[in-house]
Write a protein that holds these residues in place. Structure first.
Motif, PDB file in Angstrom:
ATOM      1  N   ASP A  53       2.338  -5.758   3.711  1.00 42.56           N
ATOM      2  CA  ASP A  53       1.719  -6.510   4.807  1.00 42.56           C
ATOM      3  C   ASP A  53       1.557  -5.673   6.077  1.00 42.56           C
ATOM      4  N   ASN A  54       1.307  -4.375   5.910  1.00 42.21           N
ATOM      5  CA  ASN A  54       1.103  -3.457   7.041  1.00 42.21           C
ATOM      6  C   ASN A  54       2.282  -3.440   8.012  1.00 42.21           C
ATOM      7  N   LYS A  55       3.494  -3.784   7.507  1.00 40.41           N
ATOM      8  CA  LYS A  55       4.617  -3.927   8.439  1.00 40.41           C
ATOM      9  C   LYS A  55       5.977  -3.578   7.856  1.00 40.41           C
ATOM     10  N   TYR A  56       6.214  -3.925   6.594  1.00 37.40           N
ATOM     11  CA  TYR A  56       7.554  -3.839   6.033  1.00 37.40           C
ATOM     12  C   TYR A  56       7.696  -2.668   5.064  1.00 37.40           C
ATOM     13  N   ALA A  57       8.870  -2.024   5.104  1.00 38.77           N
ATOM     14  CA  ALA A  57       9.133  -0.852   4.273  1.00 38.77           C
ATOM     15  C   ALA A  57       9.625  -1.259   2.895  1.00 38.77           C
ATOM     16  N   GLY A  58       9.084  -0.606   1.871  1.00 37.15           N
ATOM     17  CA  GLY A  58       9.502  -0.861   0.501  1.00 37.15           C
ATOM     18  C   GLY A  58       9.416   0.408  -0.322  1.00 37.15           C
ATOM     19  N   VAL A  59       9.947   0.348  -1.542  1.00 38.31           N
ATOM     20  CA  VAL A  59       9.922   1.513  -2.421  1.00 38.31           C
ATOM     21  C   VAL A  59       9.741   1.061  -3.864  1.00 38.31           C
ATOM     22  N   ILE A  60       8.943   1.850  -4.621  1.00 42.96           N
ATOM     23  CA  ILE A  60       8.828   1.676  -6.063  1.00 42.96           C
ATOM     24  C   ILE A  60       9.539   2.861  -6.695  1.00 42.96           C
ATOM     25  N   LEU A  61      10.665   2.622  -7.354  1.00 44.04           N
ATOM     26  CA  LEU A  61      11.397   3.716  -7.986  1.00 44.04           C
ATOM     27  C   LEU A  61      10.536   4.394  -9.045  1.00 44.04           C
ATOM     28  N   HIS A  62      10.780   5.683  -9.260  1.00 38.36           N
ATOM     29  CA  HIS A  62       9.914   6.478 -10.143  1.00 38.36           C
ATOM     30  C   HIS A  62       9.879   5.947 -11.575  1.00 38.36           C
ATOM     31  N   ASN A  63      10.922   5.221 -11.999  1.00 41.51           N
ATOM     32  CA  ASN A  63      10.927   4.681 -13.364  1.00 41.51           C
ATOM     33  C   ASN A  63      10.345   3.276 -13.445  1.00 41.51           C
ATOM     34  N   GLN A  79       8.879   9.971  -2.168  1.00 39.15           N
ATOM     35  CA  GLN A  79      10.152  10.621  -1.949  1.00 39.15           C
ATOM     36  C   GLN A  79      10.256  11.836  -2.858  1.00 39.15           C
ATOM     37  N   THR A  80      11.281  12.651  -2.668  1.00 41.92           N
ATOM     38  CA  THR A  80      11.413  13.883  -3.454  1.00 41.92           C
ATOM     39  C   THR A  80      11.572  13.618  -4.946  1.00 41.92           C
ATOM     40  N   ASN A  81      12.057  12.434  -5.314  1.00 40.56           N
ATOM     41  CA  ASN A  81      12.219  12.101  -6.737  1.00 40.56           C
ATOM     42  C   ASN A  81      11.012  11.361  -7.298  1.00 40.56           C
ATOM     43  N   ASN A  82       9.910  11.369  -6.542  1.00 37.02           N
ATOM     44  CA  ASN A  82       8.649  10.730  -6.934  1.00 37.02           C
ATOM     45  C   ASN A  82       8.651   9.204  -6.825  1.00 37.02           C
ATOM     46  N   SER A  83       9.693   8.622  -6.264  1.00 33.59           N
ATOM     47  CA  SER A  83       9.620   7.203  -5.952  1.00 33.59           C
ATOM     48  C   SER A  83       8.565   7.018  -4.868  1.00 33.59           C
ATOM     49  N   ALA A  84       7.768   5.946  -5.022  1.00 33.93           N
ATOM     50  CA  ALA A  84       6.650   5.719  -4.098  1.00 33.93           C
ATOM     51  C   ALA A  84       7.086   4.896  -2.900  1.00 33.93           C
ATOM     52  N   MET A  85       6.731   5.364  -1.708  1.00 33.00           N
ATOM     53  CA  MET A  85       6.988   4.611  -0.482  1.00 33.00           C
ATOM     54  C   MET A  85       5.814   3.656  -0.261  1.00 33.00           C
ATOM     55  N   VAL A  86       6.150   2.396  -0.033  1.00 30.38           N
ATOM     56  CA  VAL A  86       5.127   1.347   0.039  1.00 30.38           C
ATOM     57  C   VAL A  86       5.312   0.530   1.308  1.00 30.38           C
ATOM     58  N   CYS A  87       4.199   0.184   1.939  1.00 33.02           N
ATOM     59  CA  CYS A  87       4.216  -0.694   3.108  1.00 33.02           C
ATOM     60  C   CYS A  87       3.669  -2.051   2.682  1.00 33.02           C
ATOM     61  N   ILE A 101       0.852  -1.190   0.000  1.00 33.23           N
ATOM     62  CA  ILE A 101       0.000   0.000   0.000  1.00 33.23           C
ATOM     63  C   ILE A 101       0.885   1.237   0.000  1.00 33.23           C
ATOM     64  N   VAL A 102       0.597   2.151  -0.909  1.00 33.56           N
ATOM     65  CA  VAL A 102       1.363   3.394  -1.028  1.00 33.56           C
ATOM     66  C   VAL A 102       1.041   4.294   0.164  1.00 33.56           C
ATOM     67  N   TYR A 103       2.099   4.845   0.805  1.00 26.99           N
ATOM     68  CA  TYR A 103       1.845   5.757   1.929  1.00 26.99           C
ATOM     69  C   TYR A 103       2.576   7.083   1.808  1.00 26.99           C
ATOM     70  N   GLY A 104       3.206   7.346   0.658  1.00 24.24           N
ATOM     71  CA  GLY A 104       3.880   8.623   0.466  1.00 24.24           C
ATOM     72  C   GLY A 104       4.843   8.559  -0.704  1.00 24.24           C
TER      73      GLY A 104
END
Length: 254
Positions: free
Chosen positions: A167-177, A157-165, A152-155
């Motif tokens: 299983d409601n627990k673990y930190a992940g990222v989807i790079l902008h590209n 980063q400044t370069n538009n990469s998406a911060m993703v959680c 689930i997207v929760y914010g």
């Protein structure tokens, strides 16, 4: 000590017409379990019971056997049900909603939509929630590259990469590209683990394998041509933004 927003194991101390008073053995504090919430649960004086404690509409601590959607310390995906001058309210499964102060909203909330919230007890002893969940996530996971996860997207980063959680627990990222459609906080996605960074944060992507992507793109192009009488206005001079908008793909794939 009674713990608001958590499950407590208490002793049934005494019975009244309107309910049972439950007591914490150590602090000797008690809390009311209304009769309407105790029916069929076999509550008897002297018996131990495990209940959830929260504050009712009159701000009184109340015990219940009902299970909420989240407890204190959880990161939970909850629906916004009302917005007021000082904040929003989210449904967590009981008869009183949880307050999200304006200062705890890192992005605009929309009534009827679900977002990730961290649940805590504020300085007044009331349950509250915040969208600022990043510090409460962990990278202590057992995922491997190639795994499929739900995030689930929760914010952003400044370069538009998406911060993703995950299983409601673990930190992940989807790079902008790695994504070509607009993402918003609260969006739930099926993702592939494509990287695990040095800090163990998950590198994620909504993209399929290259072959699957090209097969989907081929169908999209054919559908476009059929709807435009065989005319294609896009070519190698088209911008990446145009191609992402129309075909949900990268210029390289196109």
């Amino acid at each position: 000590m009674l713990r608001i927003g958590e499950y407590n194991t208490l002793v049934v101390d005494r019975e009244k017409d309107f309910g049972f008073y439950l007591m914490d053995k150590q602090s000797r504090e008690d809390v009311l379990l209304p009769k309407s919430l105790a029916e069929g649960m076999g509550v008897e004086v002297g018996k131990e019971v495990t209940v959830f404690i929260y504050r009712d509409s009159k701000d009184r601590p109340i015990a219940t056997f009902k299970k909420p959607l989240a407890i204190v310390g959880d990161v939970a995906y909850l629906k916004v049900v009302h917005q007021g001058e000082f904040g929003a309210f989210v449904d967590f499964g009981l008869d009183r909603d949880i307050f999200v102060p304006l200062k705890e909203q890192r992005y605009k909330l929309h009534t009827g939509k679900k977002y990730l919230f961290y649940i805590y007890v504020d300085k007044t002893g009331r349950l509250a929630a915040t969208t600022d969940i990043d510090q409460y996530l962990t990278t202590d996971h057992n995922y491997n590259i190639g795994d499929s996860v739900e995030g689930i997207v929760y914010g952003f980063q400044t370069n538009n990469s998406a911060m993703v959680c995950v299983d409601n627990k673990y930190a992940g990222v989807i790079l902008h590209n790695e994504y070509f459609t607009e993402l918003k906080p609260g969006d739930k996605l099926t993702l592939n683990v494509i990287n695990i960074y040095e800090d163990d944060k998950l590198g994620l992507s909504p993209r399929q394998s290259r072959k699957e992507e090209l097969d989907i793109l081929e169908k999209s192009i054919m559908n476009y041509l059929e709807g435009a009488d065989g005319h294609m206005r896009f070519n190698d001079k088209s911008t990446p933004e145009e191609l992402a908008t129309v075909f949900n793909t990268s210029k390289k794939n196109f």
